[in-house]
Each structure stands twice: as C-alpha cells, then as structure tokens.
Write a protein that holds these residues in place. Structure first.
Motif, PDB file in Angstrom:
ATOM      1  N   GLU A  40       0.837  -1.167   0.126  1.00 10.63           N
ATOM      2  CA  GLU A  40      -0.037   0.126   0.074  1.00 10.63           C
ATOM      3  C   GLU A  40       0.742   1.119   0.085  1.00 10.63           C
ATOM      4  N   PHE A  72       1.197   4.232  -2.799  1.00  9.77           N
ATOM      5  CA  PHE A  72       0.943   5.703  -2.663  1.00  9.77           C
ATOM      6  C   PHE A  72       1.879   6.406  -3.376  1.00  9.77           C
ATOM      7  N   LYS A 111       1.037   7.740  -6.475  1.00  8.17           N
ATOM      8  CA  LYS A 111       0.128   8.953  -6.637  1.00  8.17           C
ATOM      9  C   LYS A 111       0.630  10.214  -6.833  1.00  8.17           C
ATOM     10  N   LEU A 170      -0.187   8.756 -11.144  1.00  7.50           N
ATOM     11  CA  LEU A 170      -0.325   7.426 -12.180  1.00  7.50           C
ATOM     12  C   LEU A 170      -1.533   6.633 -11.214  1.00  7.50           C
ATOM     13  N   GLU A 171      -2.151   5.918 -12.046  1.00  4.15           N
ATOM     14  CA  GLU A 171      -2.806   4.774 -11.614  1.00  4.15           C
ATOM     15  C   GLU A 171      -2.311   3.487 -11.979  1.00  4.15           C
ATOM     16  N   ALA A 175       2.039  -5.712  -9.680  1.00  3.81           N
ATOM     17  CA  ALA A 175       2.576  -6.773 -10.597  1.00  3.81           C
ATOM     18  C   ALA A 175       3.236  -8.017  -9.871  1.00  3.81           C
ATOM     19  N   HIS A 176       4.289  -7.299  -9.016  1.00  7.74           N
ATOM     20  CA  HIS A 176       5.207  -8.142  -8.624  1.00  7.74           C
ATOM     21  C   HIS A 176       5.609  -7.457  -6.855  1.00  7.74           C
ATOM     22  N   ARG A 217       5.258   1.412 -18.951  1.00  5.11           N
ATOM     23  CA  ARG A 217       4.054   1.458 -17.902  1.00  5.11           C
ATOM     24  C   ARG A 217       4.727   0.995 -16.577  1.00  5.11           C
ATOM     25  N   LYS A 218       5.803   0.457 -16.779  1.00  2.00           N
ATOM     26  CA  LYS A 218       6.464  -0.109 -15.363  1.00  2.00           C
ATOM     27  C   LYS A 218       6.890   0.882 -14.304  1.00  2.00           C
ATOM     28  N   LEU A 256       6.968  -4.035  -8.180  1.00  4.98           N
ATOM     29  CA  LEU A 256       6.832  -3.548  -9.646  1.00  4.98           C
ATOM     30  C   LEU A 256       5.387  -3.235  -9.822  1.00  4.98           C
ATOM     31  N   ILE A 267      -2.411   1.491 -15.173  1.00  2.00           N
ATOM     32  CA  ILE A 267      -3.571   1.124 -15.729  1.00  2.00           C
ATOM     33  C   ILE A 267      -4.412   2.014 -16.075  1.00  2.00           C
ATOM     34  N   HIS A 299      -9.713  -1.348 -16.167  1.00  2.00           N
ATOM     35  CA  HIS A 299      -9.292  -2.217 -15.383  1.00  2.00           C
ATOM     36  C   HIS A 299     -10.316  -2.839 -14.569  1.00  2.00           C
ATOM     37  N   PHE A 300     -11.100  -2.163 -13.988  1.00  2.00           N
ATOM     38  CA  PHE A 300     -11.989  -2.658 -13.025  1.00  2.00           C
ATOM     39  C   PHE A 300     -13.416  -2.522 -13.355  1.00  2.00           C
TER      40      PHE A 300
HETATM   41  C1  LIG Z   1      -5.860  -1.315  -5.862  1.00  2.00           C
HETATM   42  C2  LIG Z   1      -5.659  -0.559  -7.158  1.00  2.00           C
HETATM   43  C3  LIG Z   1      -6.157   1.031  -7.432  1.00  2.00           C
HETATM   44  C4  LIG Z   1      -5.697   1.640  -8.421  1.00  2.00           C
HETATM   45  C5  LIG Z   1      -5.956   3.125  -8.381  1.00  2.00           C
HETATM   46  C6  LIG Z   1      -4.584   3.753  -8.567  1.00  2.00           C
HETATM   47  C7  LIG Z   1      -4.340   4.391  -7.255  1.00  2.00           C
HETATM   48  C8  LIG Z   1      -2.906   4.472  -6.833  1.00  2.00           C
HETATM   49  C9  LIG Z   1      -2.534   4.067  -5.532  1.00  2.00           C
HETATM   50  C10 LIG Z   1      -2.543   2.371  -5.386  1.00  2.00           C
HETATM   51  C11 LIG Z   1      -2.071   2.018  -4.250  1.00  2.00           C
HETATM   52  C12 LIG Z   1      -2.550   0.516  -4.052  1.00  2.00           C
HETATM   53  C13 LIG Z   1      -1.577  -0.217  -3.623  1.00  2.00           C
HETATM   54  C14 LIG Z   1      -2.110  -1.708  -3.633  1.00  2.00           C
HETATM   55  C15 LIG Z   1      -2.312  -2.236  -4.993  1.00  2.00           C
HETATM   56  C16 LIG Z   1      -2.610  -3.494  -5.314  1.00  2.00           C
HETATM   57  O1  LIG Z   1      -2.473  -4.350  -4.604  1.00  2.00           O
HETATM   58  S1  LIG Z   1      -3.517  -3.962  -6.828  1.00  2.00           S
HETATM   59  C17 LIG Z   1      -3.854  -5.688  -6.399  1.00  2.00           C
HETATM   60  C18 LIG Z   1      -3.033  -6.694  -6.764  1.00  2.00           C
HETATM   61  N1  LIG Z   1      -2.623  -6.731  -8.225  1.00  2.00           N
HETATM   62  C19 LIG Z   1      -3.522  -7.233  -9.211  1.00  2.00           C
HETATM   63  O2  LIG Z   1      -4.714  -7.670  -9.073  1.00  2.00           O
HETATM   64  C20 LIG Z   1      -2.947  -6.988 -10.565  1.00  2.00           C
HETATM   65  C21 LIG Z   1      -3.189  -8.288 -11.396  1.00  2.00           C
HETATM   66  N2  LIG Z   1      -2.564  -8.339 -12.830  1.00  2.00           N
HETATM   67  C22 LIG Z   1      -2.761  -7.691 -13.828  1.00  2.00           C
HETATM   68  O3  LIG Z   1      -3.992  -7.274 -13.714  1.00  2.00           O
HETATM   69  C23 LIG Z   1      -2.107  -7.692 -14.941  1.00  2.00           C
HETATM   70  O4  LIG Z   1      -1.241  -8.628 -14.755  1.00  2.00           O
HETATM   71  C24 LIG Z   1      -1.277  -6.088 -15.149  1.00  2.00           C
HETATM   72  C25 LIG Z   1      -0.304  -6.082 -14.004  1.00  2.00           C
HETATM   73  C26 LIG Z   1      -2.374  -4.974 -15.317  1.00  2.00           C
HETATM   74  C27 LIG Z   1      -0.325  -6.257 -16.503  1.00  2.00           C
HETATM   75  O5  LIG Z   1      -1.152  -6.650 -17.460  1.00  2.00           O
HETATM   76  P1  LIG Z   1      -1.257  -5.889 -18.687  1.00  2.00           P
HETATM   77  O6  LIG Z   1      -1.833  -4.762 -18.581  1.00  2.00           O
HETATM   78  O7  LIG Z   1      -1.842  -7.006 -19.697  1.00  2.00           O
HETATM   79  O8  LIG Z   1       0.226  -5.640 -19.151  1.00  2.00           O
HETATM   80  P2  LIG Z   1       1.273  -6.585 -19.623  1.00  2.00           P
HETATM   81  O9  LIG Z   1       1.877  -6.323 -20.879  1.00  2.00           O
HETATM   82  O10 LIG Z   1       1.132  -8.252 -19.459  1.00  2.00           O
HETATM   83  O11 LIG Z   1       2.497  -6.148 -18.623  1.00  2.00           O
HETATM   84  C28 LIG Z   1       3.211  -4.800 -18.788  1.00  2.00           C
HETATM   85  C29 LIG Z   1       4.751  -5.009 -18.592  1.00  2.00           C
HETATM   86  O12 LIG Z   1       4.803  -5.457 -17.271  1.00  2.00           O
HETATM   87  C30 LIG Z   1       5.878  -6.427 -17.055  1.00  2.00           C
HETATM   88  N3  LIG Z   1       5.118  -7.298 -16.225  1.00  2.00           N
HETATM   89  C31 LIG Z   1       3.907  -7.677 -15.756  1.00  2.00           C
HETATM   90  N4  LIG Z   1       3.922  -8.426 -14.788  1.00  2.00           N
HETATM   91  C32 LIG Z   1       5.022  -8.637 -14.268  1.00  2.00           C
HETATM   92  C33 LIG Z   1       5.529  -9.429 -13.385  1.00  2.00           C
HETATM   93  N5  LIG Z   1       4.844  -9.851 -12.358  1.00  2.00           N
HETATM   94  N6  LIG Z   1       7.065  -9.311 -13.049  1.00  2.00           N
HETATM   95  C34 LIG Z   1       7.669  -8.707 -14.046  1.00  2.00           C
HETATM   96  N7  LIG Z   1       7.224  -7.889 -15.098  1.00  2.00           N
HETATM   97  C35 LIG Z   1       5.897  -7.715 -15.209  1.00  2.00           C
HETATM   98  C36 LIG Z   1       5.483  -7.121 -18.690  1.00  2.00           C
HETATM   99  O13 LIG Z   1       6.299  -8.216 -18.806  1.00  2.00           O
HETATM  100  C37 LIG Z   1       5.469  -5.967 -19.481  1.00  2.00           C
HETATM  101  O14 LIG Z   1       6.651  -5.545 -19.616  1.00  2.00           O
HETATM  102  P3  LIG Z   1       6.995  -5.003 -20.980  1.00  2.00           P
HETATM  103  O15 LIG Z   1       6.506  -5.605 -22.179  1.00  2.00           O
HETATM  104  O16 LIG Z   1       6.324  -3.570 -21.251  1.00  2.00           O
HETATM  105  O17 LIG Z   1       8.788  -4.673 -21.137  1.00  2.00           O
END
Ligand SMILES: CCCCCCCCCCCCCCCC(=O)SCCNC(=O)CCNC(=O)[C@H](O)C(C)(C)COP(=O)(O)OP(=O)(O)OC[C@H]1O[C@@H](n2cnc3c(N)ncnc32)[C@H](O)[C@@H]1OP(=O)(O)O
Length: 228
Positions: A141, A145, A148, A152-153, A157-158, A185-186, A208, A212, A217-218
């Motif tokens: 978390e 932040f 922010k 960026l939203e 991923a890792h 995007r990373k 990482l 999005i 995404h949602f």
């Molecule tokens: C809660 C959210 C609120 C949002 C509002 C914003 C508010 C701002 C404050 C946020 C504060 C929140 C803090 C808690 C945040 C969570 O806890 S979020 C919850 C846990 N995470 C998830 O549920 C994410 C699940 N995963 C996914 O949805 C998708 O895998 C992702 C991450 C969106 C990526 O998918 P994609 O958009 O199709 O992108 P993709 O081409 O696969 O990957 C992009 C790049 O990243 C790399 N990559 C992707 N995954 C990995 C990995 N695991 N390892 C290494 N590289 C990777 C790819 O290789 C690629 O690299 P390039 O080819 O560009 O060189």
C-alpha cells in the motif's frame, strides 16, 4: 541437533506450561528435544537435503538501467501533506475501526512517501508479532501511494519482502517508500519499515507496479464490491 533418544513423540514439561504447550513446532521445543512424532522438520533417512544459501534468497532486485527517474506531478500533495485514499473500499486505506490497516501516508520530497501505522493486535501472526502477510500489505500500500505523487493509476504486478526482525503488535511503524524508476508502464518501487523509531529497518520490500486505466481495469470487477 535433536538426539534420537528424544526425537519421537516425547512429551515434555513444556506441554503443560503455557504458552509453550500451544507451540507444537517451536524452536524452544526442538532445542529441548521434545519433538512430536510427525515433526515436519525431521529429515527422512537417506534423503540428501539441498544446501540452501538463505542470504542469496534476499532481494537481488535491481531497477533496469534504461529506467528513467520519476517525475513528481506539479499538483501532487506537498511534502508533509496526507495523501488521500485511492478508494474508500480499500483495505489498505480504511481505518482499523472499519477492518482496514489504519495507515496514514504522507507525501515526502520527490517520489518519496512515508506511511505511519500502529500495529493493531488484530494483525497478530506469531505470538506478539505482526502477521507477515499484513506487513506485506502495508508495504504494498505505501509503495503504491508513491505512484500517486506521479498522478499515475497503478496495480501491483510483483511484490517481494525481506523480513529482517520481528515486528511487535502495538508497535509504531514508519514505512519509507519511493518510486525508484519508470520504464514505460512499469514503476519500480522500494521501501523499508522501521519499528518505534529504530535506526535499522526491520524489513524491506521491492515492487513492480504497472500503470492501468482504472475505468477499464475495474470495469467488469466493480460489481463484486460491497462498498459501492
Ligand atoms: C488497488 C488498485 C487501485 C488503483 C488506483 C490507483 C491508485 C494509486 C495508488 C495505488 C495504491 C494501491 C496499492 C495496492 C495495489 C494492489 O494491491 S493491486 C492488487 C494486486 N494486483 C493485481 O490485481 C494485478 C493483477 N494483474 C494484472 O491485472 C495484470 O497482470 C497487469 C499488472 C495489469 C499487467 O497486465 P497488462 O496490462 O496486460 O500488461 P502486460 O503487457 O502483461 O505487462 C506490462 C509490462 O509489465 C511486465 N510485467 C507484468 N507483470 C510482471 C511481473 N509479475 N514481473 C515482471 N514484469 C511484469 C510485462 O513483462 C510487461 O513488460 P514490457 O513488455 O512492457 O517490457
């Protein structure tokens, strides 16, 4: 090393001495030789154990050389200001009274943030210490932040965490986190946690984040929320 004489199913005085009696696999019991018959740590005869180098298991995460420095958004909260919740339903953003972590995250200089949290006893994992998964959530978390400040939203991923020393419940934690680099995007982030103002960190994390478009995404997930 547990001697064969004591190794199997031997009861010991600690069985009747709380709280040890509840800690069936405790290191204390192992040292005293009172190891239950089905001790998962016992080595099956004749099996060669891999020689793990545990130090090599700590993070060797590096930010790619092509990554660029993060650019703080001009309208980001000023240093010292609280950063608003990104979503009122978020476990990380909610107060402890509402089943959340009760984090307060403030902006620092550049792409750095500082999170403060008092470890609620409800977050206990081992006796008297925070659950590692909860500490991982705190890291996730607070590092999130930092994105922010770049306006960026992102989603995680890792995430990787090194736990260096136990973190007691009711202790006051300070988490320092920042975006170290951006590559497309990373977003590469890192963080450390300090207990009760200690100089040395009790743990550290790397993550990482991927940018999005929240609306996309949602879109098909938001219906699962009970907090709309
Ligand atoms: C809660 C959210 C609120 C949002 C509002 C914003 C508010 C701002 C404050 C946020 C504060 C929140 C803090 C808690 C945040 C969570 O806890 S979020 C919850 C846990 N995470 C998830 O549920 C994410 C699940 N995963 C996914 O949805 C998708 O895998 C992702 C991450 C969106 C990526 O998918 P994609 O958009 O199709 O992108 P993709 O081409 O696969 O990957 C992009 C790049 O990243 C790399 N990559 C992707 N995954 C990995 C990995 N695991 N390892 C290494 N590289 C990777 C790819 O290789 C690629 O690299 P390039 O080819 O560009 O060189």
């Amino acid at each position: 090393m547990v001697s064969r004489r004591f190794a199997v199913g031997r009861r010991c005085s600690m069985d009747t001495f709380p709280p040890f009696s509840r800690l069936r696999w405790s290191p204390v019991r192992r040292r005293r030789g009172c190891v239950p018959a089905h001790d998962p740590l016992r080595r099956p005869a004749g099996r060669v154990e891999p020689q793990l180098d545990y130090l090599a298991m700590t993070s060797n995460w590096t930010v790619p050389g092509e990554a660029v420095s993060p650019v703080r958004h001009p309208e980001a909260p000023a240093p010292g200001e609280s950063i608003p919740a990104h979503w009122h339903g978020c476990f990380g953003c909610r107060g402890t009274g509402d089943g959340g972590l009760g984090l307060d995250v403030r902006a620092g200089e550049g792409a750095e943030v500082t999170g403060e949290i008092v470890v609620d006893p409800a977050f206990e994992g081992g006796p008297g210490v925070i659950h590692g998964g909860v500490l991982s959530s705190v890291f996730d978390e607070v590092m999130g932040f930092s994105a922010k400040l770049l306006a960026l939203e992102v989603v995680t991923a890792h995430l990787e965490v090194d736990f260096r020393s136990p973190v007691p419940v009711r202790s006051a934690l300070t988490v320092r986190a920042r975006v170290d680099g951006v590559l497309g995007r990373k977003l590469y982030a890192s963080a450390e946690v300090y207990v009760n103002g200690a100089a040395a960190p009790a743990g550290s994390a790397r993550a990482l984040f991927i940018t999005i478009d929240q609306a996309v995404h949602f879109r098909d997930l938001v219906g699962n929320s009970t907090r709309i």
